[in-house]
Scaffold this motif. Structure first.
Motif, PDB file in Angstrom:
ATOM      1  N   SER A  19       0.861  -1.178   0.000  1.00  0.00           N
ATOM      2  CA  SER A  19       0.000   0.000   0.000  1.00  0.00           C
ATOM      3  C   SER A  19       0.901   1.233   0.000  1.00  0.00           C
ATOM      4  N   CYS A  20       0.367   2.355  -0.472  1.00  0.00           N
ATOM      5  CA  CYS A  20       1.152   3.588  -0.555  1.00  0.00           C
ATOM      6  C   CYS A  20       0.569   4.642   0.373  1.00  0.00           C
ATOM      7  N   GLN A  21       1.453   5.316   1.084  1.00  0.00           N
ATOM      8  CA  GLN A  21       1.038   6.352   2.013  1.00  0.00           C
ATOM      9  C   GLN A  21       1.129   7.743   1.365  1.00  0.00           C
ATOM     10  N   ARG A  22       2.069   7.909   0.439  1.00  0.00           N
ATOM     11  CA  ARG A  22       2.212   9.166  -0.316  1.00  0.00           C
ATOM     12  C   ARG A  22       2.424   8.771  -1.763  1.00  0.00           C
ATOM     13  N   PHE A  23       1.677   9.398  -2.671  1.00  0.00           N
ATOM     14  CA  PHE A  23       1.744   8.945  -4.061  1.00  0.00           C
ATOM     15  C   PHE A  23       1.278  10.051  -5.006  1.00  0.00           C
ATOM     16  N   PHE A  24       2.201  10.571  -5.805  1.00  0.00           N
ATOM     17  CA  PHE A  24       1.838  11.441  -6.921  1.00  0.00           C
ATOM     18  C   PHE A  24       2.861  11.219  -8.027  1.00  0.00           C
ATOM     19  N   LEU A  25       2.441  10.531  -9.088  1.00  0.00           N
ATOM     20  CA  LEU A  25       3.303  10.244 -10.235  1.00  0.00           C
ATOM     21  C   LEU A  25       2.645  10.864 -11.471  1.00  0.00           C
ATOM     22  N   PRO A  26       3.083  12.071 -11.875  1.00  0.00           N
ATOM     23  CA  PRO A  26       2.452  12.772 -12.996  1.00  0.00           C
ATOM     24  C   PRO A  26       2.506  11.940 -14.274  1.00  0.00           C
ATOM     25  N   ASN A  27       1.376  11.888 -14.960  1.00  0.00           N
ATOM     26  CA  ASN A  27       1.289  11.116 -16.193  1.00  0.00           C
ATOM     27  C   ASN A  27       0.209  11.757 -17.067  1.00  0.00           C
ATOM     28  N   GLU A  28       0.526  11.952 -18.352  1.00  0.00           N
ATOM     29  CA  GLU A  28      -0.409  12.628 -19.256  1.00  0.00           C
ATOM     30  C   GLU A  28      -1.500  11.713 -19.792  1.00  0.00           C
ATOM     31  N   ASN A  29      -1.407  10.406 -19.523  1.00  0.00           N
ATOM     32  CA  ASN A  29      -2.438   9.467 -19.964  1.00  0.00           C
ATOM     33  C   ASN A  29      -2.795   8.526 -18.802  1.00  0.00           C
ATOM     34  N   PRO A  30      -3.516   9.043 -17.796  1.00  0.00           N
ATOM     35  CA  PRO A  30      -3.818   8.233 -16.607  1.00  0.00           C
ATOM     36  C   PRO A  30      -4.512   6.895 -16.867  1.00  0.00           C
ATOM     37  N   PRO A  31      -5.399   6.762 -17.856  1.00  0.00           N
ATOM     38  CA  PRO A  31      -6.021   5.436 -18.036  1.00  0.00           C
ATOM     39  C   PRO A  31      -5.016   4.328 -18.354  1.00  0.00           C
ATOM     40  N   LYS A  32      -3.935   4.654 -19.075  1.00  0.00           N
ATOM     41  CA  LYS A  32      -2.937   3.635 -19.431  1.00  0.00           C
ATOM     42  C   LYS A  32      -1.599   3.822 -18.712  1.00  0.00           C
ATOM     43  N   CYS A  33      -1.410   4.973 -18.069  1.00  0.00           N
ATOM     44  CA  CYS A  33      -0.152   5.285 -17.373  1.00  0.00           C
ATOM     45  C   CYS A  33       1.055   5.085 -18.292  1.00  0.00           C
ATOM     46  N   ASN A  34       0.965   5.548 -19.545  1.00  0.00           N
ATOM     47  CA  ASN A  34       2.061   5.320 -20.489  1.00  0.00           C
ATOM     48  C   ASN A  34       2.728   6.603 -20.994  1.00  0.00           C
ATOM     49  N   ARG A  35       2.412   7.758 -20.393  1.00  0.00           N
ATOM     50  CA  ARG A  35       3.069   9.009 -20.791  1.00  0.00           C
ATOM     51  C   ARG A  35       3.478   9.795 -19.553  1.00  0.00           C
ATOM     52  N   GLY A  36       4.517   9.305 -18.921  1.00  0.00           N
ATOM     53  CA  GLY A  36       5.002   9.959 -17.710  1.00  0.00           C
ATOM     54  C   GLY A  36       5.433   8.931 -16.684  1.00  0.00           C
ATOM     55  N   ASP A  37       5.429   9.342 -15.436  1.00  0.00           N
ATOM     56  CA  ASP A  37       5.856   8.463 -14.346  1.00  0.00           C
ATOM     57  C   ASP A  37       4.775   7.428 -14.043  1.00  0.00           C
ATOM     58  N   PHE A  38       5.216   6.237 -13.619  1.00  0.00           N
ATOM     59  CA  PHE A  38       4.246   5.217 -13.220  1.00  0.00           C
ATOM     60  C   PHE A  38       4.876   4.193 -12.298  1.00  0.00           C
ATOM     61  N   LEU A  39       4.018   3.485 -11.588  1.00  0.00           N
ATOM     62  CA  LEU A  39       4.404   2.359 -10.750  1.00  0.00           C
ATOM     63  C   LEU A  39       3.816   1.108 -11.380  1.00  0.00           C
ATOM     64  N   ARG A  40       4.664   0.115 -11.606  1.00  0.00           N
ATOM     65  CA  ARG A  40       4.229  -1.163 -12.175  1.00  0.00           C
ATOM     66  C   ARG A  40       4.426  -2.227 -11.107  1.00  0.00           C
ATOM     67  N   VAL A  41       3.369  -2.993 -10.835  1.00  0.00           N
ATOM     68  CA  VAL A  41       3.443  -4.042  -9.815  1.00  0.00           C
ATOM     69  C   VAL A  41       3.086  -5.372 -10.469  1.00  0.00           C
ATOM     70  N   LYS A  42       4.013  -6.315 -10.373  1.00  0.00           N
ATOM     71  CA  LYS A  42       3.794  -7.658 -10.928  1.00  0.00           C
ATOM     72  C   LYS A  42       3.723  -8.626  -9.756  1.00  0.00           C
ATOM     73  N   VAL A  43       2.611  -9.375  -9.695  1.00  0.00           N
ATOM     74  CA  VAL A  43       2.367 -10.300  -8.594  1.00  0.00           C
ATOM     75  C   VAL A  43       2.340 -11.721  -9.125  1.00  0.00           C
ATOM     76  N   GLY A  44       3.092 -12.594  -8.471  1.00  0.00           N
ATOM     77  CA  GLY A  44       3.066 -14.023  -8.795  1.00  0.00           C
ATOM     78  C   GLY A  44       2.433 -14.775  -7.648  1.00  0.00           C
ATOM     79  N   ASP A  45       1.488 -15.645  -7.961  1.00  0.00           N
ATOM     80  CA  ASP A  45       0.821 -16.420  -6.916  1.00  0.00           C
ATOM     81  C   ASP A  45       1.233 -17.883  -6.983  1.00  0.00           C
ATOM     82  N   ARG A  46       0.833 -18.658  -6.008  1.00  0.00           N
ATOM     83  CA  ARG A  46       1.229 -20.071  -5.900  1.00  0.00           C
ATOM     84  C   ARG A  46       0.833 -20.896  -7.118  1.00  0.00           C
ATOM     85  N   SER A  47      -0.213 -20.477  -7.806  1.00  0.00           N
ATOM     86  CA  SER A  47      -0.655 -21.220  -8.989  1.00  0.00           C
ATOM     87  C   SER A  47       0.275 -20.998 -10.180  1.00  0.00           C
ATOM     88  N   GLY A  48       1.225 -20.048 -10.054  1.00  0.00           N
ATOM     89  CA  GLY A  48       2.149 -19.764 -11.155  1.00  0.00           C
ATOM     90  C   GLY A  48       1.650 -18.678 -12.084  1.00  0.00           C
TER      91      GLY A  48
END
Length: 159
Positions: free
Chosen positions: A69-98
Motif C-alpha cells: 500500500s502507498c502512504q504518499r503517491f503522486f506520479l504525474p502522467n499525461e495518460n492516466p487510463p494507461k499510465c504510459n506518458r510519464g511516471d508510473f508504478l508497475r506491480v507484478k504479482v506471482g501467486d502459488r498457482s504460477g
C-alpha cells in the motif's frame, strides 16, 4: 514463573527476532531483492533524481501473504487510463498457482490500505520516471514521488 508464561515469552521473542524494518531509498537506478518474513515492514521511497527503482519481494517460510500500500503517491502522467506518458508504478504479482498479474498506477491512483496489492508468492514493485528532462524543477515543486510499504499480512499458521 510458570511454564505457560515462559513458553509464551519464548514464542514472542522468536517472532520479535524475525521482525524487520528495511527501507529502500531509491537512487537514480536501484534494484534490490528482499525476503518478506513474519513481521517485515519495508518502505520504498523515491527521490527527485530517481529514474528507475525495482524491488523484488519473495515470501520466506514464515510469511504466507504480503501486501503493498502507498502512504504518499503522486506520479504525474499525461495518460492516466494507461499510465504510459510519464511516471508510473508497475506491480507484478506471482501467486502459488504460477499465474502472474500486472497492474500500473499513476497520478494519485495507487494501492492503498483499503485497496492493497496482495501476493501469496512474489511481488515486483517497479517505479519508472517518464522521459521529461525539462520537468525536473517542476517535479520538485509538485512534490512528486511515492512512499509505499510492503508488509507480511499473514504469517504461516494463520487461518
Amino acid at each position: 514463573v510458570n511454564m505457560l508464561t515462559l513458553h509464551g515469552l519464548l514464542i514472542m521473542a522468536a517472532f520479535a527476532s524475525q521482525a524487520s524494518s528495511i527501507s529502500v531509498l531509491c537512487g537514480k537506478d536501484t534494484k534490490k531483492h528482499m525476503m518478506v518474513n513474519a513481521g517485515t515492514y519495508s518502505q520504498i521511497i523515491t527521490q527527485p533524481e530517481t529514474v528507475k527503482c525495482t524491488v523484488d519481494y519473495k515470501l520466506s517460510l514464515t510469511c504466507k501473504e504480503m501486501r503493498l500500500s502507498c502512504q504518499r503517491f503522486f506520479l504525474p502522467n499525461e495518460n492516466p487510463p494507461k499510465c504510459n506518458r510519464g511516471d508510473f508504478l508497475r506491480v507484478k504479482v506471482g501467486d502459488r498457482s504460477g499465474v502472474s498479474r500486472v497492474a500500473k498506477y499513476c497520478q494519485h491512483y495507487s494501492p492503498t490500505e483499503y485497496n492493497p496489492v496482495i501476493s501469496s508468492r512474489t511481488m515486483r514493485v517497479q517505479y519508472n520516471k517518464g522521459l521529461r528532462k525539462e520537468q525536473f524543477v517542476q517535479d520538485r515543486r509538485l512534490k512528486k514521488g511515492m512512499v509505499c510499504t510492503v508488509t507480511c499480512s499473514r504469517m504461516k499458521g494463520d487461518i
